[in-house]
Design an enzyme around this catalytic site. Structure first.
Site, PDB file in Angstrom:
ATOM      1  N   CYS A   1      16.053  -8.163  18.607  1.00  0.00           N
ATOM      2  CA  CYS A   1      16.731  -9.001  17.617  1.00  0.00           C
ATOM      3  C   CYS A   1      16.413  -8.482  16.198  1.00  0.00           C
ATOM      4  CB  CYS A   1      16.328 -10.474  17.645  1.00  0.00           C
ATOM      5  SG  CYS A   1      16.481 -11.217  19.270  1.00  0.00           S
TER       6      CYS A   1
ATOM      7  N   ARG B   1      19.387  -3.524  16.972  1.00  0.00           N
ATOM      8  CA  ARG B   1      18.288  -4.279  17.569  1.00  0.00           C
ATOM      9  C   ARG B   1      18.793  -5.337  18.548  1.00  0.00           C
ATOM     10  NH1 ARG B   1      13.679  -3.576  14.494  1.00  0.00           N
ATOM     11  NH2 ARG B   1      12.752  -5.379  15.469  1.00  0.00           N
TER      12      ARG B   1
ATOM     13  N   TRP C   1      19.435 -10.330  20.687  1.00  0.00           N
ATOM     14  CA  TRP C   1      19.368  -9.654  21.987  1.00  0.00           C
ATOM     15  C   TRP C   1      18.663 -10.660  22.879  1.00  0.00           C
ATOM     16  CZ3 TRP C   1      15.812  -7.695  25.551  1.00  0.00           C
ATOM     17  CH2 TRP C   1      16.300  -6.708  26.429  1.00  0.00           C
TER      18      TRP C   1
ATOM     19  N   ASN D   1      12.435 -13.263  15.687  1.00  0.00           N
ATOM     20  CA  ASN D   1      12.427 -12.101  16.579  1.00  0.00           C
ATOM     21  C   ASN D   1      11.070 -12.098  17.269  1.00  0.00           C
ATOM     22  OD1 ASN D   1      12.577  -9.527  17.766  1.00  0.00           O
ATOM     23  ND2 ASN D   1      11.859  -8.527  15.901  1.00  0.00           N
ATOM     24  N   GLY D   2      11.085 -12.122  18.593  1.00  0.00           N
ATOM     25  CA  GLY D   2       9.826 -12.157  19.342  1.00  0.00           C
ATOM     26  C   GLY D   2       9.935 -13.156  20.479  1.00  0.00           C
TER      27      GLY D   2
ATOM     28  N   GLU E   1      16.090  14.268  29.418  1.00  0.00           N
ATOM     29  CA  GLU E   1      16.661  13.697  28.202  1.00  0.00           C
ATOM     30  C   GLU E   1      18.198  13.745  28.224  1.00  0.00           C
ATOM     31  OE1 GLU E   1      15.700  11.864  25.963  1.00  0.00           O
ATOM     32  OE2 GLU E   1      17.127  12.100  24.339  1.00  0.00           O
TER      33      GLU E   1
ATOM     34  N   LYS F   1      20.600  10.427  27.915  1.00  0.00           N
ATOM     35  CA  LYS F   1      21.669  10.260  26.921  1.00  0.00           C
ATOM     36  C   LYS F   1      22.986   9.921  27.614  1.00  0.00           C
ATOM     37  CE  LYS F   1      19.788   9.798  24.205  1.00  0.00           C
ATOM     38  NZ  LYS F   1      18.407   9.933  23.836  1.00  0.00           N
TER      39      LYS F   1
ATOM     40  N   GLU G   1      22.979   6.364  29.255  1.00  0.00           N
ATOM     41  CA  GLU G   1      22.874   5.260  28.298  1.00  0.00           C
ATOM     42  C   GLU G   1      24.204   4.890  27.678  1.00  0.00           C
ATOM     43  OE1 GLU G   1      18.953   5.037  25.651  1.00  0.00           O
ATOM     44  OE2 GLU G   1      19.805   7.038  25.681  1.00  0.00           O
TER      45      GLU G   1
ATOM     46  N   HIS H   1      13.118  19.683  47.441  1.00  0.00           N
ATOM     47  CA  HIS H   1      12.297  18.617  48.018  1.00  0.00           C
ATOM     48  C   HIS H   1      13.057  17.302  48.101  1.00  0.00           C
ATOM     49  CE1 HIS H   1       8.801  21.207  48.071  1.00  0.00           C
ATOM     50  NE2 HIS H   1       9.223  21.647  46.891  1.00  0.00           N
TER      51      HIS H   1
ATOM     52  N   LYS I   1      17.607  -0.935  20.258  1.00  0.00           N
ATOM     53  CA  LYS I   1      16.883   0.270  19.875  1.00  0.00           C
ATOM     54  C   LYS I   1      15.370   0.115  19.930  1.00  0.00           C
ATOM     55  CE  LYS I   1      17.019   4.060  16.686  1.00  0.00           C
ATOM     56  NZ  LYS I   1      17.309   5.006  17.786  1.00  0.00           N
TER      57      LYS I   1
HETATM   58  C1  F6R Z   1      16.926   6.537  24.171  1.00  0.00           C
HETATM   59  C2  F6R Z   1      16.091   5.697  23.349  1.00  0.00           C
HETATM   60  C3  F6R Z   1      14.869   5.080  23.954  1.00  0.00           C
HETATM   61  C4  F6R Z   1      13.699   5.201  22.968  1.00  0.00           C
HETATM   62  C5  F6R Z   1      12.486   4.402  23.480  1.00  0.00           C
HETATM   63  C6  F6R Z   1      11.281   4.578  22.580  1.00  0.00           C
HETATM   64  O1  F6R Z   1      18.042   7.007  23.498  1.00  0.00           O
HETATM   65  O2  F6R Z   1      16.367   5.500  22.211  1.00  0.00           O
HETATM   66  O3  F6R Z   1      14.549   5.627  25.184  1.00  0.00           O
HETATM   67  O4  F6R Z   1      13.387   6.545  22.826  1.00  0.00           O
HETATM   68  O5  F6R Z   1      12.813   3.051  23.564  1.00  0.00           O
HETATM   69  O6  F6R Z   1      11.537   4.102  21.299  1.00  0.00           O
HETATM   70  P1  F6R Z   1      10.607   4.507  20.092  1.00  0.00           P
HETATM   71  O7  F6R Z   1      10.731   5.978  19.903  1.00  0.00           O
HETATM   72  O8  F6R Z   1      11.121   3.726  18.929  1.00  0.00           O
HETATM   73  O9  F6R Z   1       9.206   4.139  20.474  1.00  0.00           O
END
Ligand code: F6R
Length: 594
Positions: A2, A27, A74, A100-101, A472, A476, A479, A495, A589
């Site tokens: 949030c 957020r 969120w 937020n929390g 990675e 991407k 997601e 394996h 995020k």
């Molecule tokens: C993927 C993504 C997440 C963050 C993860 C860690 O695109 O954004 O996997 O990398 O939530 O977030 P931070 O780097 O803010 O600790």
């Protein structure tokens, strides 16, 4: 998660708050809401869905007031409904709260307040805060003190914005969730992070744990910070943020995601420009440590894995990567003399912050690679290196990944006393990314992505230094396009994963001019023999590649450029499937809750 924003000043607060909420949507974007004090009345507006297309002047022209709070949600407690969206109110509707929390003891507090006659309208944990303040005000007339007394009863985490109908006062408070105070001329702004108000001021105060701020015309200097537990006044520490406000804007691009991917060459340039002193200090911490771990989540963990391969190969140092979410299984084994490298874009990821606590309680040291200045991680770590991504707004991490990998290259250079070599290889990566981001190359990826968008599954393979990129790339893709994508180490293929390969399935191969090139090419042949469509990323073409994406020869540093291809694929697949790349479903995020 949030996002919260609060405005106290002489502008139409709602305009500033709506603008700030749009910047905080990464957020959370289930629903949003505002409350403002205009002409002595507390007014509100709540809406389910994203705030993106909302225009205050057009959609709510009469809404305004010089004190305003807002929230983008969120959902955690209570479904996504207008009633559950914030702000939440006291029974008399004179106190409005955004939060937020998570209030962990909200059920207990709620039933106690219900016994005292309070009527609740939502299923959220937050509403309890508004009623608790209302109840405390029956005993303590001073509003700031009533809020402080109420906060002491909350268990869990909070970043709060609170306003009142009958007093020109805004209160903010933090425990376990981020809250920043922007101090401008004739205006004070609260935000979950700096980009929420960077347009208005770059002078900020990062509230510490258990701190609250009262903002009022009646207070000398406009605001006063107190410790929630002791009630003592705390002297504010004002920091000037060096980020440019335009960095947090789309700048004519359709999405933050593409804008941020296009910024990657500058990110590398800024990393190359880092000072030797800070790198040497980080290198010393690594050299001195008995054991070194790298702890992070998601994309940052993949960057940490890249760092662990690099330090093993170049510096002969063993670094154990651990997912922060799994750390508590291993943390009891931390010892004095250990070093935990925490990597995080936001610096607010709950599991990473927990790792810092575990490390410190065992007497281990913490080195942070973190993007957000003043973040909780930066403040908790023994030493921090600020990564050079600048504000990353898109939920998907792209430029932050590249900045974290580049930072490991600089650290590795400092460890071997060859920072100039680190700069040289990063220079090659930068030029390479520029080529990948050229108009012609973007067109090529866009075209490829049209057919990739039809795939049910996509796989990626890498070995050694290229393995983190395989993970990675698939993170991407999944997601943002919601296509099932999985990355594997080439050595693991036989394996089990090879059973998944069938005719027409796209497999991305990460290769480079290092010792594992021949082995990964044989993996490519194995999957091709079973019908896969092989997309090869390498410095040279190979007949096994159906489609070939070129990179420069850059040895162990090639992954910095090669990840840009799948980042772009993920973006174009999302567009092809008509998904919003900046706001992938179910994601936020900053994962500030466990
Ligand atoms: C993927 C993504 C997440 C963050 C993860 C860690 O695109 O954004 O996997 O990398 O939530 O977030 P931070 O780097 O803010 O600790």
């Amino acid at each position: 998660m949030c996002g919260i924003v609060g405005y106290f000043g002489n502008k139409n607060g709602a305009e500033v708050v709506v603008d700030g909420l749009k910047r905080l949507e990464y957020r959370g974007y289930d629903s949003w809401g505002l409350a403002a004090v205009g002409e002595g009345k507390l007014i509100k507006h709540k809406q389910v869905g994203k705030i993106g297309g909302f225009d205050l002047k057009r959609d709510l022209p009469k809404f305004g007031g010089e004190i305003c709070i807002g929230h983008t949600r969120w959902a955690t407690h209570g479904g996504v409904t207008e009633t559950n969206s914030h702000p939440h109110f006291s029974c008399d509707k004179k106190i409005a709260v955004v939060h937020n929390g998570i209030v962990e003891n909200y059920q207990e507090l709620r039933s106690d307040l219900e016994k005292k006659g309070h009527k609740f309208v939502s299923q959220t944990d937050t509403e309890v805060i508004a009623h608790l303040i209302e109840q405390t005000l029956k005993i303590t007339k001073d509003k700031t003190e009533a809020v402080r007394q109420s906060l002491k009863k909350l268990q869990g985490s909070y970043a709060l914005g609170i306003i009142f109908e009958d007093e020109k006062l805004m209160i903010g408070a933090r425990k376990g969730s981020p809250l920043v105070l922007g101090v401008g001329k004739d205006q004070t702004i609260l935000g979950s992070d700096v980009p929420a108000f960077l347009k208005y001021t770059n002078k900020v105060v990062f509230l510490e744990e258990f701190e609250m701020v009262a903002i009022s015309d009646q207070i000398k200097g406009g605001y006063e910070i107190k410790n929630v537990n002791s009630g003592k006044t705390v002297k504010p520490k004002i920091t000037t943020i060096k980020w440019d406000a335009t960095e947090a804007e789309k700048g004519g691009h359709p999405h933050f995601m593409i804008k941020e991917m296009l910024e990657q060459p500058q990110v590398i340039e800024k990393t190359i420009g880092m000072g030797k002193g800070e790198l040497d200090k980080a290198a010393k911490m690594i050299e001195k440590a008995k054991r070194v771990y790298v702890v992070a989540c998601g994309t940052a963990l993949h960057a940490g894995m890249y760092g662990s391969y690099l330090l093993a190969k170049i510096n002969k140092i063993m670094v154990q990567p651990i997912s922060a979410g799994e750390l508590h299984h291993f943390a009891p084994l931390f010892k004095k003399g250990d070093l935990v490298i925490c990597v995080s874009q936001s610096g607010e990821t709950a599991d990473v912050l927990e790792a810092v606590k575990s490390a410190h309680s065992a007497g281990a040291k913490v080195l942070a690679l973190v993007n957000v200045m003043g973040s909780s991680l930066m403040r908790a770590a023994d030493f921090s290196l600020l990564t050079k991504a600048g504000p990353e707004i898109c939920v998907l991490s792209t430029k932050a990944y590249v900045s974290q990998m580049a930072m490991f290259v600089m650290i590795s250079g400092a460890l071997s006393g060859k920072i100039s070599n680190a700069k040289k290889v990063l220079g090659i990566a930068k030029k390479d990314i520029e080529k990948i981001l050229s108009k012609k190359s973007l067109e090529k990826i866009k075209k490829m992505s049209k057919s990739l968008a039809k795939a049910q599954n996509i796989y990626a393979l890498g070995r050694g230094i290229n393995y983190p990129n395989a993970l990675e790339a698939c993170l991407k893709i999944k997601e943002v396009s919601y296509i099932h994508a999985e990355g594997f180490a080439g050595g693991d293929l036989k394996h089990g994963p090879i059973a998944l390969i069938e005719k027409g399935v796209p497999v991305i191969i990460f290769a480079s001019d290092d010792e594992s090139e021949a082995e990964i090419i044989s993996n490519a042949m194995e999957v091709k023999a079973r019908g896969a469509d092989v997309i090869g990323i390498n410095y040279r073409n190979n007949e096994v590649f159906e489609q070939y994406l070129p990179i420069e020869k850059n040895g162990f540093y090639s992954p910095i450029a090669s990840i840009v291809y799948p980042q772009l694929m993920a973006y174009y697949i999302a567009l092809e499937k008509k998904f919003d790349p900046d706001k992938p479903r179910n994601l936020a995020k900053s994962v500030t809750v466990k």
